[in-house]
Design an enzyme around this catalytic site. Structure first.
Site, mmCIF file in Angstrom:
data_model
loop_
_atom_site.group_PDB
_atom_site.id
_atom_site.type_symbol
_atom_site.label_atom_id
_atom_site.label_comp_id
_atom_site.label_asym_id
_atom_site.label_seq_id
_atom_site.Cartn_x
_atom_site.Cartn_y
_atom_site.Cartn_z
ATOM 1 N N GLU A 1 -5.930 -7.618 -13.031
ATOM 2 C CA GLU A 1 -7.384 -7.766 -13.169
ATOM 3 C C GLU A 1 -7.889 -7.253 -14.513
ATOM 4 O O GLU A 1 -9.062 -7.384 -14.847
ATOM 5 C CB GLU A 1 -8.089 -6.994 -12.038
ATOM 6 C CG GLU A 1 -7.941 -7.636 -10.656
ATOM 7 C CD GLU A 1 -6.703 -7.191 -9.902
ATOM 8 O OE1 GLU A 1 -5.734 -6.725 -10.543
ATOM 9 O OE2 GLU A 1 -6.687 -7.320 -8.662
ATOM 10 N N TRP B 1 -4.970 15.767 -0.737
ATOM 11 C CA TRP B 1 -4.147 14.658 -1.209
ATOM 12 C C TRP B 1 -2.881 15.138 -1.903
ATOM 13 O O TRP B 1 -2.910 16.058 -2.699
ATOM 14 C CB TRP B 1 -4.951 13.791 -2.191
ATOM 15 C CG TRP B 1 -6.049 13.019 -1.538
ATOM 16 C CD1 TRP B 1 -6.442 13.087 -0.227
ATOM 17 C CD2 TRP B 1 -6.903 12.071 -2.163
ATOM 18 N NE1 TRP B 1 -7.481 12.241 0.000
ATOM 19 C CE2 TRP B 1 -7.801 11.598 -1.178
ATOM 20 C CE3 TRP B 1 -7.009 11.560 -3.453
ATOM 21 C CZ2 TRP B 1 -8.781 10.649 -1.442
ATOM 22 C CZ3 TRP B 1 -7.984 10.619 -3.725
ATOM 23 C CH2 TRP B 1 -8.856 10.160 -2.726
ATOM 24 N N THR C 1 -2.614 -11.958 -8.446
ATOM 25 C CA THR C 1 -2.029 -10.650 -8.146
ATOM 26 C C THR C 1 -0.907 -10.882 -7.145
ATOM 27 O O THR C 1 -0.921 -11.885 -6.424
ATOM 28 C CB THR C 1 -3.055 -9.706 -7.502
ATOM 29 O OG1 THR C 1 -3.493 -10.309 -6.281
ATOM 30 C CG2 THR C 1 -4.249 -9.477 -8.397
ATOM 31 N N LYS D 1 -2.301 11.945 2.749
ATOM 32 C CA LYS D 1 -3.422 12.828 3.079
ATOM 33 C C LYS D 1 -2.952 13.876 4.078
ATOM 34 O O LYS D 1 -2.853 13.618 5.270
ATOM 35 C CB LYS D 1 -4.590 12.010 3.612
ATOM 36 C CG LYS D 1 -5.140 11.121 2.510
ATOM 37 C CD LYS D 1 -6.360 10.354 2.900
ATOM 38 C CE LYS D 1 -6.827 9.554 1.689
ATOM 39 N NZ LYS D 1 -7.280 8.227 1.987
HETATM 40 P P1 ADP Z 1 0.101 -6.359 -8.489
HETATM 41 O O1 ADP Z 1 -0.030 -7.805 -8.513
HETATM 42 O O2 ADP Z 1 1.314 -5.761 -7.854
HETATM 43 O O3 ADP Z 1 -1.169 -5.603 -8.182
HETATM 44 P P2 ADP Z 1 -0.253 -5.535 -11.138
HETATM 45 O O4 ADP Z 1 0.686 -5.611 -12.253
HETATM 46 O O5 ADP Z 1 -1.594 -6.055 -11.318
HETATM 47 O O6 ADP Z 1 0.469 -6.189 -9.995
HETATM 48 O O7 ADP Z 1 -0.264 -4.057 -10.623
HETATM 49 C C1 ADP Z 1 -1.183 -3.147 -11.083
HETATM 50 C C2 ADP Z 1 -0.931 -1.844 -10.425
HETATM 51 O O8 ADP Z 1 0.357 -1.321 -10.768
HETATM 52 C C3 ADP Z 1 -1.900 -0.769 -10.867
HETATM 53 O O9 ADP Z 1 -3.112 -0.871 -10.175
HETATM 54 C C4 ADP Z 1 -1.110 0.484 -10.553
HETATM 55 O O10 ADP Z 1 -1.207 0.828 -9.189
HETATM 56 C C5 ADP Z 1 0.307 0.091 -10.825
HETATM 57 N N1 ADP Z 1 0.692 0.534 -12.171
HETATM 58 C C6 ADP Z 1 0.722 -0.179 -13.296
HETATM 59 N N2 ADP Z 1 1.163 0.570 -14.319
HETATM 60 C C7 ADP Z 1 1.412 1.802 -13.829
HETATM 61 C C8 ADP Z 1 1.880 3.047 -14.386
HETATM 62 N N3 ADP Z 1 2.226 3.170 -15.658
HETATM 63 N N4 ADP Z 1 1.974 4.096 -13.565
HETATM 64 C C9 ADP Z 1 1.650 4.007 -12.262
HETATM 65 N N5 ADP Z 1 1.220 2.875 -11.680
HETATM 66 C C10 ADP Z 1 1.103 1.781 -12.451
#
Ligand code: ADP
Length: 561
Positions: free
Chosen positions: A335, A447, A190, A442
């Site tokens: 993940e 929220w 990640t 918040k």
């Molecule tokens: P990182 O390594 O930055 O966590 P990821 O690609 O695993 O990279 O990121 C996943 C996160 O990206 C998700 O948990 C979410 O918060 C955000 N995300 C992914 N796709 C979307 C989407 N279509 N809209 C909003 N948030 C998104």
């Protein structure tokens, strides 16, 4: 009830393994092309058949170098045919392909290489200076292999091997060995916006099942009639599964290499008759800007997946209305291999009034078979799917992480993976991500969705990019601050922008202030770096905070009223 031995099915127990995807493509779509813009500058083209042969040569070369099944072989590379060979030539004989995101800080990359215990690192020559920086910090790496033609090696301090020389020494006469489908396939870290990056270690089974899921008509819906250009990098969550879904379906692959600007992408899409693409909103912003400035349209592109961060509704409208390209909004994470939901309508939904259809399509969509999800409140209890209740999003399924690589403690809560996202799910079971849990604002105990606030701002013609963050407030604890980058040559005032919110969101969601900046910080995967932004604006004083300080009540009231 008496316990009986279950009656087992009597079908073959053929393991689901990654190399079978490429073998299938080589056999059944053997002459389908894979086209790559190379670091060397030219356009390279060959077929799935050629690709499998070279992936086998790579497997032979790595085995000759002493790489054992289970060992990690890393890549530091753009999207291209050699990277695809590495995807299969490592995993195909039981080694693990560890894709490294070169946009991370060099010291973070060194941490990842050491944590993964990479045996070899394959790298595009663009990253030669990075390799020189990493090599002294990664003494356990047994060799650095340059993905380049002989004669194209840059001058380096680190002794390196040449990929093409290694391949030339092998004949490609190699059978993929029998593998256990539970064996590890890919290792992806990640991006670690907080703390050190964490590794998600996929299995052959999870990768193949994810490829099936990704290919479904209501997911990416790939076919042998498609030409697919993944802009999403192969160093980020396996380019959302495209390097597996394309051979599974027989789609042609078009790799853009390192040039991801609007002009380069557009020209490649046109010359290779690309029908399908996938990427994060930032990249599409560049492409749409180019299209507008150059006054050109697509002649073959008909759909694109947008995900990684929320696709602004304005972007969706531009793609669909101005360019006739269907946008499939998708949500997922490292993940989750990464696909979780995609926005496609059922027949019944597509009969509804256009505005209602669009509202649904702006959301992150519907879970694919294989992904189970729920939203839970602070007490861990499931919340209703009414499109209103916000909750922490939990998921489970065969391509969802069980635990992080080399970490003992389980991240799961009652067998579910907490995504760290906050979401609503509506009665159509469409998911809408409202925030990362740490980014939600918040205000007076209620929220506010920062994504909703950003989407309104981006719809203003003078706004190029916007981020909404929480700012300290004496009365409401937190109130939204909007940080905006203006479009070049355009102007808009704080007051006009705030007035633009009237009637678009609840009154108490309207930001308390606007700050204009030249650029916004992004993570290595192109997401807004809100942690950094909050740091930059830590001392920002909201005008409303000054007013409210005069009569700050002891107990915050809800600003709903
Ligand atoms: P990182 O390594 O930055 O966590 P990821 O690609 O695993 O990279 O990121 C996943 C996160 O990206 C998700 O948990 C979410 O918060 C955000 N995300 C992914 N796709 C979307 C989407 N279509 N809209 C909003 N948030 C998104």
């Amino acid at each position: 009830m008496t316990m009986t031995t279950p009656l087992l099915g009597q079908m073959m127990d053929v393991p689901l393994t990654v190399p079978s995807l490429l073998t299938h493509a080589a056999r059944h779509f053997g002459s389908t092309e894979i086209v790559s813009r190379r670091i060397e500058g030219d356009l390279h083209r060959y077929t799935y058949r050629d690709c499998e042969k070279r992936a086998k040569q790579l497997a032979q070369a790595l085995i000759a170098l002493g790489v054992a099944p289970g060992e990690r072989v890393a890549t530091l590379a753009w999207n291209g045919y050699r990277h695809l060979e590495a995807y299969y030539g490592t995993v195909g004989f039981g080694a693990v392909c560890h894709t490294i995101n070169p946009r991370l800080f060099p010291d973070q990359i060194a941490y990842i290489v050491n944590h993964a215990d990479d045996a070899y690192v394959l790298f595009d020559t663009t990253f030669a200076p990075l390799v020189d920086h990493l090599a002294p910090q990664c003494p356990k790496v047994r060799g650095w292999i340059a993905l380049a033609d002989v004669g194209h090696l840059p001058a380096m301090q680190t002794p390196v091997l040449n990929y093409e020389t290694l391949l030339q020494a092998q004949d490609g006469q190699f059978e993929w060995p029998e593998l256990d489908e539970r064996q590890a396939s890919y290792l992806c870290y990640t991006s670690g916006t907080t703390g050190n990056p964490k590794g998600a270690l996929y299995s052959h089974r999870s990768t193949v099942l994810h490829a099936f899921g990704a290919s479904l008509p209501d997911a990416m819906g790939l076919s042998a009639r498609d030409a697919v250009l993944p802009v999403v990098p192969m160093f980020h969550v396996n380019a959302w599964g495209i390097p597996h879904a394309a051979p599974l379906t027989g789609a042609k692959l078009v790799f853009p290499g390192k040039d991801l600007d609007g002009k380069s992408l557009y020209e490649l899409m046109e010359s290779e008759h690309v029908t399908f693409s996938a990427g994060v909103p930032t990249v599409w912003l560049g492409l749409l800007n180019y299209l507008r400035e150059a006054g050109v349209k697509f002649s073959s592109l008909n759909r694109t997946v947008i995900g990684g961060s929320a696709c602004p509704p304005a972007m969706l409208r531009t793609f669909e209305d101005d360019y006739g390209v269907q946008v499939i909004h998708a949500w997922g994470m490292t993940e989750m291999s990464p696909l979780g939901t995609l926005s496609k309508l059922t027949w019944e939904q597509s009969q509804r009034p256009p505005a209602e259809q669009r509202k649904l399509l702006e959301k992150q969509g519907h879970a694919i078979f294989g992904v189970d999800m729920k939203i839970v409140g602070d007490d861990g209890r499931s919340l209703p799917w009414d499109g209103v209740a916000f909750g922490d999003l939990h998921v489970r399924g065969p391509w969802v992480i069980d635990r992080y690589f080399r970490k003992d403690e389980s991240p799961l809560v009652d067998g579910w993976f907490p995504t760290g996202d906050v979401a609503t799910i509506d009665p159509d079971s469409f998911l809408q991500i409202t925030d990362r849990s740490k980014d939600v604002i918040k205000s007076g105990g209620e929220w506010i969705s920062s994504i909703d606030i950003e989407n309104v701002a981006i719809a203003h013609p003078a706004v190029a990019e916007a981020a909404c963050i929480a700012c300290a407030h004496p009365k409401w604890t937190e109130r939204p601050l909007l940080v905006v980058v203006k479009r070049p040559g355009m102007d808009v005032s704080r007051e006009t922008l705030l007035a633009f919110y009237d009637g678009k969101v609840a009154k108490w969601w309207i930001p308390d202030d606007v700050a204009f900046v030249d650029e916004l910080p992004h993570t290595a995967t192109g997401k807004l770096q809100k942690l950094k932004l909050r740091d930059i604006f830590r001392d920002h004083v909201l005008p409303s905070a000054l007013e409210d300080q005069k009569d700050c009540p002891l107990t915050p009231l809800s600003p709903h009223a």
